[in-house]
Design a protein around this motif. Structure first.
Motif, mmCIF file in Angstrom:
data_model
loop_
_atom_site.group_PDB
_atom_site.id
_atom_site.type_symbol
_atom_site.label_atom_id
_atom_site.label_comp_id
_atom_site.label_asym_id
_atom_site.label_seq_id
_atom_site.Cartn_x
_atom_site.Cartn_y
_atom_site.Cartn_z
ATOM 1 N N GLN A 87 -20.665 -1.394 -37.966
ATOM 2 C CA GLN A 87 -20.799 -2.727 -37.370
ATOM 3 C C GLN A 87 -22.252 -2.975 -37.017
ATOM 4 O O GLN A 87 -22.993 -2.036 -36.690
ATOM 5 N N ILE A 88 -22.672 -4.234 -37.062
ATOM 6 C CA ILE A 88 -24.025 -4.645 -36.680
ATOM 7 C C ILE A 88 -23.876 -5.667 -35.566
ATOM 8 O O ILE A 88 -23.270 -6.730 -35.754
ATOM 9 N N ASP A 89 -24.415 -5.349 -34.406
ATOM 10 C CA ASP A 89 -24.192 -6.144 -33.203
ATOM 11 C C ASP A 89 -25.533 -6.622 -32.644
ATOM 12 O O ASP A 89 -26.572 -5.993 -32.883
ATOM 13 N N THR A 90 -25.505 -7.712 -31.880
ATOM 14 C CA THR A 90 -26.750 -8.238 -31.284
ATOM 15 C C THR A 90 -26.571 -8.551 -29.807
ATOM 16 O O THR A 90 -27.344 -9.329 -29.253
ATOM 17 N N ALA A 107 -37.114 -2.480 -30.919
ATOM 18 C CA ALA A 107 -38.055 -3.465 -31.460
ATOM 19 C C ALA A 107 -37.451 -4.857 -31.546
ATOM 20 O O ALA A 107 -38.180 -5.837 -31.712
ATOM 21 N N ALA A 108 -36.115 -4.960 -31.418
ATOM 22 C CA ALA A 108 -35.452 -6.259 -31.589
ATOM 23 C C ALA A 108 -34.440 -6.510 -30.486
ATOM 24 O O ALA A 108 -33.229 -6.517 -30.719
ATOM 25 N N PRO A 109 -34.899 -6.729 -29.242
ATOM 26 C CA PRO A 109 -33.969 -7.063 -28.160
ATOM 27 C C PRO A 109 -33.401 -8.466 -28.350
ATOM 28 O O PRO A 109 -33.977 -9.289 -29.063
ATOM 29 N N ALA A 110 -32.270 -8.721 -27.701
ATOM 30 C CA ALA A 110 -31.698 -10.067 -27.744
ATOM 31 C C ALA A 110 -32.649 -11.035 -27.046
ATOM 32 O O ALA A 110 -33.339 -10.666 -26.092
ATOM 33 N N PRO A 111 -32.726 -12.271 -27.495
ATOM 34 C CA PRO A 111 -33.641 -13.242 -26.871
ATOM 35 C C PRO A 111 -33.198 -13.594 -25.453
ATOM 36 O O PRO A 111 -32.015 -13.524 -25.116
ATOM 37 N N GLY A 112 -34.154 -13.975 -24.629
ATOM 38 C CA GLY A 112 -33.853 -14.381 -23.262
ATOM 39 C C GLY A 112 -33.155 -15.731 -23.217
ATOM 40 O O GLY A 112 -33.115 -16.468 -24.206
ATOM 41 N N GLU A 137 -16.559 -16.761 -33.634
ATOM 42 C CA GLU A 137 -17.685 -17.101 -32.768
ATOM 43 C C GLU A 137 -18.911 -16.249 -33.102
ATOM 44 O O GLU A 137 -18.805 -15.156 -33.642
ATOM 45 N N LEU A 138 -20.075 -16.807 -32.745
ATOM 46 C CA LEU A 138 -21.344 -16.107 -32.937
ATOM 47 C C LEU A 138 -22.085 -16.045 -31.598
ATOM 48 O O LEU A 138 -21.951 -16.937 -30.761
ATOM 49 N N ARG A 139 -22.882 -14.999 -31.413
ATOM 50 C CA ARG A 139 -23.703 -14.886 -30.210
ATOM 51 C C ARG A 139 -25.028 -15.621 -30.423
ATOM 52 O O ARG A 139 -25.498 -15.740 -31.560
ATOM 53 N N PRO A 140 -25.659 -16.099 -29.347
ATOM 54 C CA PRO A 140 -26.988 -16.706 -29.497
ATOM 55 C C PRO A 140 -27.975 -15.773 -30.191
ATOM 56 O O PRO A 140 -28.839 -16.230 -30.937
ATOM 57 N N ALA A 141 -27.841 -14.459 -29.941
ATOM 58 C CA ALA A 141 -28.766 -13.497 -30.554
ATOM 59 C C ALA A 141 -28.539 -13.335 -32.047
ATOM 60 O O ALA A 141 -29.308 -12.645 -32.715
#
Length: 202
Positions: A87-90, A107-112, A137-141
């Motif tokens: 799985q690829i999660d954000t 190197a790739a945190p979720a955006p604020g 559904e999708l996450r903002p990240a």
């Protein structure tokens, strides 16, 4: 067509690392210039800050390669072969789930929250089906206009392509997924912490 390796290093983090190291270097020089004895005693915490800034902000790197993904974090480097990905999660950061562990990509945190307020439907165009939750559904990240979403989509695209063409059918090799510790960094930080304590307390 030959596979094109992708290397991602956050520009802001690397700039912050450079600024911090330069400021720390100036501080150390100023200490020794003014009072060498004070420099020997108080330079260690400044050097510690520089090393930690380098490890936190300069080192994190993501490499999307032909045979897998290399994730270089602060204290460890992971190699995740394509068949190992489940799985690829954000959610909090770009994260690769395998049967053995979760690999968070520093190197790739979720955006604020301030970055996600202006997102629109066009920011999610082209996001792969594997990114969607149980109800679609999708996450903002996951937005492709954010670093985490853009990189997640890059990885999902390659992963889904390999899966659909049967190139992952051979299954996972447990020995192919590796983790290596950054012992030099850990040792340097531990020694600097000890030196800082001695310098401030003795």
């Amino acid at each position: 067509m030959a596979f094109q390796e992708v290397v991602y290093r956050p520009v802001f983090g690397r700039a912050l690392a450079v600024i911090t190291v330069v400021v720390c270097a100036v501080g150390v020089v100023a200490l020794f210039w003014g009072d060498p004895a004070a420099g020997l005693r108080y330079a260690w915490p400044i050097i510690l800050v520089a090393v930690v800034a380098w490890a936190l902000f300069w080192r994190p790197t993501l490499r999307v390669q032909q045979h897998g993904i290399t994730v270089e974090n602060v204290f460890r480097t992971y190699f995740v072969p394509w068949p190992a990905i489940r799985q690829i999660d954000t959610r909090y950061s770009l994260t690769l789930h395998t049967s053995q562990r979760k690999v968070s990509v520093w190197a790739a945190p979720a955006p604020g929250r301030h970055r996600t307020l202006g997102l629109a439907s066009k920011d999610f165009e082209g996001v792969g089906e594997s990114a969607k939750g149980e109800y679609g559904e999708l996450r903002p990240a996951d937005a492709v206009s954010t670093p985490s979403g853009n990189l997640a989509q890059l990885i999902r695209g390659r992963w889904e392509e390999l899966r659909e063409t049967g190139l992952l059918a051979a299954g996972e090799d447990p020995e192919a997924e590796t983790v290596s510790w950054h012992y030099a960094t850990i040792t340097a930080i531990a020694l600097l912490v000890a030196a800082t304590a001695i310098g401030l307390l003795v």
